[in-house]
Scaffold this active site. Structure first.
Site, short mmCIF file in Angstrom:
data_model
loop_
_atom_site.label_atom_id
_atom_site.label_comp_id
_atom_site.label_asym_id
_atom_site.label_seq_id
_atom_site.Cartn_x
_atom_site.Cartn_y
_atom_site.Cartn_z
N LYS A 100 31.76 13.35 -2.65
CA LYS A 100 32.17 11.85 -2.39
C LYS A 100 33.56 12.12 -2.02
CE LYS A 100 29.83 9.22 -5.74
NZ LYS A 100 28.46 9.85 -6.00
N ASP A 137 27.99 11.48 0.44
CA ASP A 137 27.60 10.02 -0.18
C ASP A 137 28.32 9.13 0.30
OD1 ASP A 137 26.01 11.41 -1.91
OD2 ASP A 137 27.38 11.26 -3.78
N ARG A 189 20.07 9.89 4.27
CA ARG A 189 19.64 9.37 3.10
C ARG A 189 19.68 7.96 3.31
NH1 ARG A 189 23.23 10.14 -1.70
NH2 ARG A 189 22.85 12.63 -1.34
N VAL A 191 19.70 4.42 1.02
CA VAL A 191 19.62 3.87 -0.22
C VAL A 191 19.71 2.39 -0.09
CG1 VAL A 191 20.47 5.99 -1.26
CG2 VAL A 191 21.93 4.13 -0.55
N LYS A 192 19.37 1.57 -1.08
CA LYS A 192 19.80 0.33 -1.30
C LYS A 192 21.22 0.07 -1.11
CE LYS A 192 15.03 -0.66 -3.06
NZ LYS A 192 14.49 -1.40 -4.05
N THR A 231 14.69 6.51 -3.44
CA THR A 231 14.54 5.18 -4.28
C THR A 231 13.73 5.47 -5.24
OG1 THR A 231 13.90 2.97 -4.05
CG2 THR A 231 12.75 4.32 -2.86
N ARG A 294 24.47 3.32 -13.04
CA ARG A 294 23.04 3.20 -13.56
C ARG A 294 22.47 2.21 -14.49
NH1 ARG A 294 24.04 6.69 -10.18
NH2 ARG A 294 23.39 4.80 -8.83
N ILE A 295 23.64 1.93 -15.48
CA ILE A 295 23.33 0.98 -16.35
C ILE A 295 23.19 -0.42 -15.77
CG2 ILE A 295 24.27 -0.35 -18.30
CD1 ILE A 295 25.50 2.06 -19.30
N ALA A 296 23.92 -0.66 -14.61
CA ALA A 296 23.64 -2.05 -14.02
C ALA A 296 22.47 -2.04 -13.23
CB ALA A 296 25.02 -2.00 -12.96
N GLU A 297 21.86 -0.96 -12.74
CA GLU A 297 20.57 -0.86 -12.18
C GLU A 297 19.50 -1.51 -12.84
OE1 GLU A 297 21.89 2.69 -9.19
OE2 GLU A 297 20.40 2.89 -10.78
P1 FDA Z 1 15.55 -0.82 -7.53
O1 FDA Z 1 16.76 -0.84 -8.03
O2 FDA Z 1 15.07 -2.07 -6.88
O3 FDA Z 1 14.39 -0.56 -8.46
C1 FDA Z 1 13.04 -0.38 -8.11
C2 FDA Z 1 12.35 0.04 -9.10
O4 FDA Z 1 12.68 1.23 -9.53
C3 FDA Z 1 12.59 -0.65 -10.61
O5 FDA Z 1 11.77 -1.75 -10.65
C4 FDA Z 1 12.08 0.32 -11.51
O6 FDA Z 1 10.74 0.36 -11.67
C5 FDA Z 1 12.40 1.47 -10.88
N1 FDA Z 1 13.96 2.01 -11.18
C6 FDA Z 1 15.12 1.83 -10.77
N2 FDA Z 1 15.90 2.34 -11.13
C7 FDA Z 1 15.69 2.51 -12.45
C8 FDA Z 1 16.56 3.37 -13.52
N3 FDA Z 1 17.60 3.50 -13.52
N4 FDA Z 1 15.68 3.92 -14.60
C9 FDA Z 1 14.22 3.85 -14.53
N5 FDA Z 1 13.28 3.10 -13.43
C10 FDA Z 1 14.34 2.59 -12.35
N6 FDA Z 1 23.99 4.50 -3.78
C11 FDA Z 1 25.03 4.15 -2.78
O7 FDA Z 1 25.50 3.30 -2.80
N7 FDA Z 1 25.49 5.31 -2.41
C12 FDA Z 1 24.82 6.64 -2.31
O8 FDA Z 1 25.17 7.81 -1.66
C13 FDA Z 1 23.49 6.89 -3.25
N8 FDA Z 1 22.99 7.95 -3.26
C14 FDA Z 1 21.81 7.95 -4.15
C15 FDA Z 1 21.08 9.24 -3.83
C16 FDA Z 1 19.77 8.99 -4.69
C17 FDA Z 1 18.72 10.39 -4.44
C18 FDA Z 1 19.23 7.99 -5.02
C19 FDA Z 1 17.88 7.76 -5.70
C20 FDA Z 1 20.22 6.64 -5.22
C21 FDA Z 1 21.43 6.71 -4.88
N9 FDA Z 1 22.17 5.69 -4.58
C22 FDA Z 1 23.25 5.62 -3.82
C23 FDA Z 1 21.78 4.57 -5.67
C24 FDA Z 1 21.21 3.45 -4.70
O9 FDA Z 1 21.87 2.61 -3.95
C25 FDA Z 1 20.40 2.38 -5.92
O10 FDA Z 1 21.31 1.93 -6.39
C26 FDA Z 1 19.41 2.97 -6.87
O11 FDA Z 1 18.68 4.11 -6.52
C27 FDA Z 1 18.59 1.89 -7.55
O12 FDA Z 1 17.80 1.34 -6.34
P2 FDA Z 1 16.19 1.58 -6.25
O13 FDA Z 1 16.10 1.88 -4.74
O14 FDA Z 1 15.84 2.78 -7.07
O15 FDA Z 1 15.50 0.32 -6.23
#
Ligand code: FDA
Length: 310
Positions: A100, A137, A189, A191-192, A231, A294-297
């Protein structure tokens, strides 16, 4: 994300930003962070690499910490990453690490240069020496321009095989950013996005963010570049698999990335199916910012905190 999830996320990130909550959790919550953090030390983090490798899962190491405001702390963070690269190399592990730039002095001028970039340059140079890879990142939207500018300079200097960065699908600007990086043939990479961003710069609805996510991944893959599909969303993951089959994109052109401690069985299942899977493994003592995102997700993750605190 349902309406409830959207409100939950906003409230959780706002509460996490409160200094009294930060004090309480920092004092009481360390053990809880263990679910998402591999350990305090490089040795513990290396142990986690070996453990995941036994399930066919690759590593992406992240020294926890962000936003330092003095050059001494920024340089100390960079030295700690260099130390980790040395230890990984000595253990016979190819470095693949994330950094970062806010933790390395981004925005601080030292001898006319951005300190974050100078520190990142030292780190990418060392990683290249060891045949490794460094990912920059992406943090909050105020840092996107400067991070992409640093990425461009480092990619031109060291090549896309040794440095990559991140695009966040919730930002309106990301599709344009993708096109602006095209000439670098970047390793990206997707990400959302994890930060609390205003509606002026970021989409607020899950369907829009998910649709933008798919567009970014598909466009990047169709252009023939390497994509890190980061994701936990199985709908998206399955769609990417189908897209790759339909367009003849080989498994060697993309990988799935998930966070350490999240959907571990799913990670193993994908690896067993022959997909490249990489776990983002945080280590170190500065876990608060990472843990609160992570808690917020996910509302269920709050239960871990409450159970632990009570
Ligand atoms: P979403 O939050 O929509 O979740 C989809 C589904 O995945 C959920 O319904 C659930 O089933 C499952 N799930 C999601 N989170 C979970 C959890 N914590 N525990 C269990 N199940 C869960 N962001 C950023 O802003 N800058 C960055 O550089 C990065 N880098 C990064 C690296 C990697 C490897 C990952 C996986 C993520 C990031 N992120 C990130 C974080 C990213 O932006 C996002 O906040 C999280 O990945 C959560 O979103 P999802 O894509 O998982 O989908």
């Amino acid at each position: 994300m349902s309406r409830f999830d959207q409100i939950y996320r906003k409230v959780a990130l706002t509460i996490a930003g409160n200094s009294a909550v930060e004090r309480l959790l920092s004092e009481q919550g360390k053990g809880l962070a263990g679910r998402f953090v591999a350990g305090d030390t490089p040795a513990q983090a290396i142990e986690a690499i070996h453990k995941l490798a036994r399930s066919g899962i690759l590593h992406n190491m992240d020294l926890l910490g962000e936003f330092v405001s003095d050059p001494a702390s920024a340089n100390a963070n960079a030295d700690a990453v260099l130390q980790m690269l040395n230890e990984m190399h000595a253990a016979g592990i190819r470095p693949y690490n994330s950094i970062k730039l806010s933790a390395l002095g981004q925005g601080q001028q030292v001898n006319g240069h951005d300190l974050g970039e100078s520190n990142a340059r030292r780190i990418v140079a060392r990683a290249k020496e060891f045949g490794g890879f460094i990912n920059l990142d992406m943090e909050d939207h105020t840092r996107v321009d400067i991070t992409l500018a640093t990425f461009r300079r480092l990619a031109e200097e060291f090549g896309h095989a040794h440095v990559g960065t991140v695009l966040q699908s919730y930002l309106y600007r990301s599709e344009e950013d993708l096109r602006s990086l095209e000439d670098l043939r970047p390793n990206l990479r997707i990400v959302k996005g994890a930060y609390l961003e205003p509606a002026t710069v970021a989409m607020q609805n899950k369907p829009d963010i998910d649709a933008a996510y798919r567009r970014l991944v598909y466009e990047h893959l169709k252009a023939g570049h390497y994509c890190n599909v980061a994701t936990h969303d199985h709908h998206i993951i399955y769609d990417v698999m189908h897209f790759a089959l339909a367009y003849g994109i080989p498994k060697s052109q993309f990988e799935f990335q998930m966070l350490y401690g999240v959907r571990e069985d799913f990670q193993k299942e994908l690896a067993a199916q022959g997909y490249t899977v990489r776990s983002y493994i945080p280590y170190g003592t500065e876990w608060y910012g990472y843990y609160s995102r992570r808690i917020a997700e996910r509302p269920q993750n709050v239960m871990f905190v409450l159970r632990g605190l009570l």
